[in-house]
Structure formats: structure tokens, C-alpha cells
Design an enzyme around this catalytic site. Structure first.
Site, short mmCIF file in Angstrom:
data_model
loop_
_atom_site.label_atom_id
_atom_site.label_comp_id
_atom_site.label_asym_id
_atom_site.label_seq_id
_atom_site.Cartn_x
_atom_site.Cartn_y
_atom_site.Cartn_z
N LYS A 120 3.40 0.91 -3.89
CA LYS A 120 2.81 0.17 -5.02
C LYS A 120 3.56 0.35 -6.34
O LYS A 120 3.68 -0.59 -7.12
CB LYS A 120 1.36 0.61 -5.25
CG LYS A 120 0.38 0.17 -4.20
CD LYS A 120 -1.03 0.56 -4.66
CE LYS A 120 -2.06 0.38 -3.60
NZ LYS A 120 -3.42 0.62 -4.12
N ASP A 180 -6.78 -4.28 -7.72
CA ASP A 180 -7.69 -3.15 -7.49
C ASP A 180 -8.80 -3.06 -8.55
O ASP A 180 -9.97 -2.86 -8.20
CB ASP A 180 -6.91 -1.83 -7.47
CG ASP A 180 -6.29 -1.56 -6.10
OD1 ASP A 180 -6.68 -2.22 -5.12
OD2 ASP A 180 -5.41 -0.67 -6.02
N GLY A 232 -4.39 8.89 -10.35
CA GLY A 232 -3.37 8.05 -9.74
C GLY A 232 -3.69 6.58 -9.96
O GLY A 232 -4.45 6.21 -10.86
N THR A 268 0.85 -1.18 0.00
CA THR A 268 0.00 0.00 0.00
C THR A 268 0.89 1.23 0.00
O THR A 268 2.12 1.12 -0.12
CB THR A 268 -1.02 -0.05 1.16
OG1 THR A 268 -1.91 1.04 1.04
CG2 THR A 268 -0.34 -0.01 2.53
#
Ligand code: NAP
Length: 301
Positions: free
Chosen positions: A83, A119, A145, A79
Site C-alpha cells: 500500500k 479505508d 499504521g 494490500t
């Protein structure tokens, strides 16, 4: 004879000489709900595995990645802020991690560290489980992002016809738009621009979903200026940020009685996907959801 391992307390996985670890690396990481989610899954399945959070400073990331192989850790989630940088430290990465330019999940396969990114698939599963249909619609994604990249990819996979990226730094929106345009199918288009898109009545009147993929609302009490009233009654608002209370992005939409969701289901499904990658078995999603909601309630965030 296999001796059952002692349990420290009900609900926690057993720790013993055979316990294998999975983990998350972040900085900060103390707020992470991932240990609660993964350990609930191990407890539900009675597995001799545990999931721990390590606060890893950026300058120690390379050593921490080496420790994964040295200690036989099965897999780690990554995290903020690791990443993107971790991608360069891996033996290999999935096409999706390379497309998104980030890895949130690294598996130790006999000493080879393989990166993936769950994700976009996590968000896709969350949107599907919430019964939101995006096929042929327009989706507005705010941010450029890693979270926004996942949101744009998920929207394209869910069949959105037009995905518009709005970001404070337009150059980043453009770079993301160009990168993700490469995976748009026939009849799909990706556009980009600045935050003035949030006041464009023609666009807002056309969108089926508005996705907040910025970090605005994590610490702020108010979201960006956005003309919520120009959206249709059926427009859905989805925030990647999650909390015990409705987020600043969601609040004006709730006043207008729009359907709103925070990012907890995305968090849940990206964790469930990582669990399957790390452990090679189906995750107990209901037990994981229960643990997430309990931890979120207890966190007071
Ligand atoms: P990131 O790469 O740091 O991107 C942050 C984005 O927020 C950028 O687009 C940035 O714009 C924008 N931003 C920051 N401050 C702003 C401000 N004051 N005004 C306007 N725009 C601003 O972060 P990320 O990894 O994409 O994560 C974004 C959010 O998604 C975070 O809150 C994260 O926790 C959440 N997230 C949730 C999940 C989940 O499972 N639910 C998964 C991934 C991410 P600029 O480009 O102009 O700087």
C-alpha cells in the site's frame, strides 16, 4: 449478435473473450476475501468481469504495476505489504491517499494509474451503518499504521471532538497525530501517546469508542493489556481485524456486555467503494455482504 458467455458454475462471473479483469496484489494474498466479494457483485449484476488475487513479491511490484496497463486490467486493490510503496509508482493519487500515505485502490485510466484510498470512507460508512454516533465524543485509536490513519480520519469526519492515538512506538503516534491534526476542524483535537493510555482511567471513562487498528489479534490469542472495566457501559469497541469468531480485542468487551464490532463491515464498504471506482457503477452491497459472510464462515478464521 451478443452471445451470452458460458458460466463455469452458478455464482461465478462468466469468463469469455470479452472478460475484463480487476485484481488484488498482496503477499500473502491467498487468505483475501476480496475476490469473493467482488466476484459476487459481478455475478449479481451479470457483468463480464472477474476479480483475481495475484501474489506479488515486493521486488516484483513495479513489474506488476506495469502489467496493469499492459494487460488492460481495470483496477487493482493493494494490500500488505504494497500500500505505501505503490504510491510512488503511480501517475497520480487522490488527496486522501496522499494524506493517509498509502493507496489501497489503483484505477487504470487509459494507461494512467491513479491511486486512491477507500479505508477511511469504508470505516466511516461502516460506523454509520452500525448506528454508532461519534459527534462531539472522545475516540481512542490504538495503532499508528495505515489502518490507524484511516480510523483517525474517519473519526474526525464523523465529528469526534477528541481523537487519542495510542501506539507502542510513540514516535509513530506523534507523526500520525501531527499529520492528521492538519485536517481537524474547529473544536476537534488529536492527541497521542504510548500504550499506557490503555490504563488511563480518566481517558477510558470518557471514550465513546475504542478502535483497535493494530495487527495484535491477527495471530495472537490475547489482546494488549487494556482496562476495559474503566469504560462506560455505552462505550463501543471496534476492531479493524475480522474473523468468523470474536477477535481477542473484542472478547473482554463482550464479557462486560459492551457493543462490539469486527472489521468486516469496513472491509465490505472499502470494497464497495473500490468496485464503484473500478467499474463506474453502483455496487450491489447486499450481495457483496452475503458473499463476505459466507467466505468468512468457510475460512474458519
Ligand atoms: P501496520 O501499518 O503494519 O501497523 C501495525 C500496527 O500494529 C502498528 O501501530 C504497530 O505498532 C502495531 N503492533 C504490531 N504488533 C504489535 C504488538 N505486539 N504490540 C503492540 N502494537 C503492535 O498495519 P495496518 O495496515 O495499519 O493494519 C492494522 C490492522 O488493521 C491489520 O490487522 C489489518 O488487517 C487491519 N485492517 C483492516 C481493514 C479492514 O478493511 N477491516 C483495513 C485496513 C487494515 P508499532 O508502530 O509500534 O510497530
Amino acid at each position: 449478435m451478443v452471445v451470452p458467455a458460458p458460466r463455469l458454475q452458478p455464482g461465478l462471473p462468466a469468463l469469455c473473450g470479452r472478460t475484463r479483469l480487476t485484481a488484488i496484489f498482496g503477499n500473502p494474498v491467498g487468505h483475501s476475501l476480496s475476490p469473493a466479494i467482488h466476484n459476487a457483485a459481478y455475478a449479481a449484476l451479470g457483468m463480464e468481469r472477474a476479480y483475481v488475487a495475484f501474489e506479488v513479491k515486493p521486488e516484483h511490484l513495479r513489474d506488476a504495476m506495469r502489467a496493469v496497463t499492459a494487460l488492460g486490467i481495470l483496477g487493482v486493490n493493494l494490500t500488505v505489504p504494497h500500500k505505501v510503496r505503490a504510491l510512488r509508482m503511480l501517475s497520480g493519487a487522490s488527496g486522501e491517499a496522499r494524506l493517509l500515505g498509502a493507496a489501497n485502490c489503483v484505477t487504470n485510466r487509459r494507461g494512467r494509474l491513479l491511486g486512491d484510498n477507500t479505508d477511511a470512507r469504508g470505516l466511516q460508512m461502516a460506523v454509520e451503518s452500525l448506528g454508532v454516533v461519534l459527534r462531539g465524543t472522545t475516540v481512542l485509536t490504538i495503532g499508528a499504521g495505515g489502518g490507524a490513519a484511516a480510523a483517525v480520519l474517519a473519526a474526525l469526519r464523523l465529528g469526534a471532538g477528541r481523537v487519542v492515538i495510542a501506539n507502542r512506538t510513540v514516535a509513530k503516534a506523534r507523526a500520525l497525530g501531527l499529520r492528521l491534526s492538519a485536517v481537524a476542524g474547529p473544536g476537534q483535537q488529536v492527541e497521542w501517546g504510548g500504550l499506557d493510555k490503555l490504563a488511563d482511567p480518566a481517558l477510558l471513562g470518557d471514550v465513546a469508542a475504542v478502535v483497535n487498528a493494530t495487527s495484535v489479534g491477527l495471530k495472537d490469542h490475547r489482546f494488549l493489556r487494556c482496562d476495559y472495566g474503566a469504560t462506560q457501559p455505552q462505550t463501543v469497541f471496534y476492531d479493524l481485524i475480522y474473523g468468523a469468531e470474536p477477535t481477542p480485542f473484542m472478547r473482554p468487551a463482550i464479557v462486560l456486555k459492551r457493543r462490539c464490532f469486527d472489521g468486516r463491515e469496513m472491509l465490505l464498504y472499502q470494497a464497495a467503494l473500490a468496485f464503484r471506482i473500478f467499474n463506474g457503477i453502483e455496487p450491489p452491497v447486499d450481495a457483496m455482504r452475503l458473499a463476505l459472510n459466507e467466505a468468512l464462515g468457510a475460512s474458519g478464521r
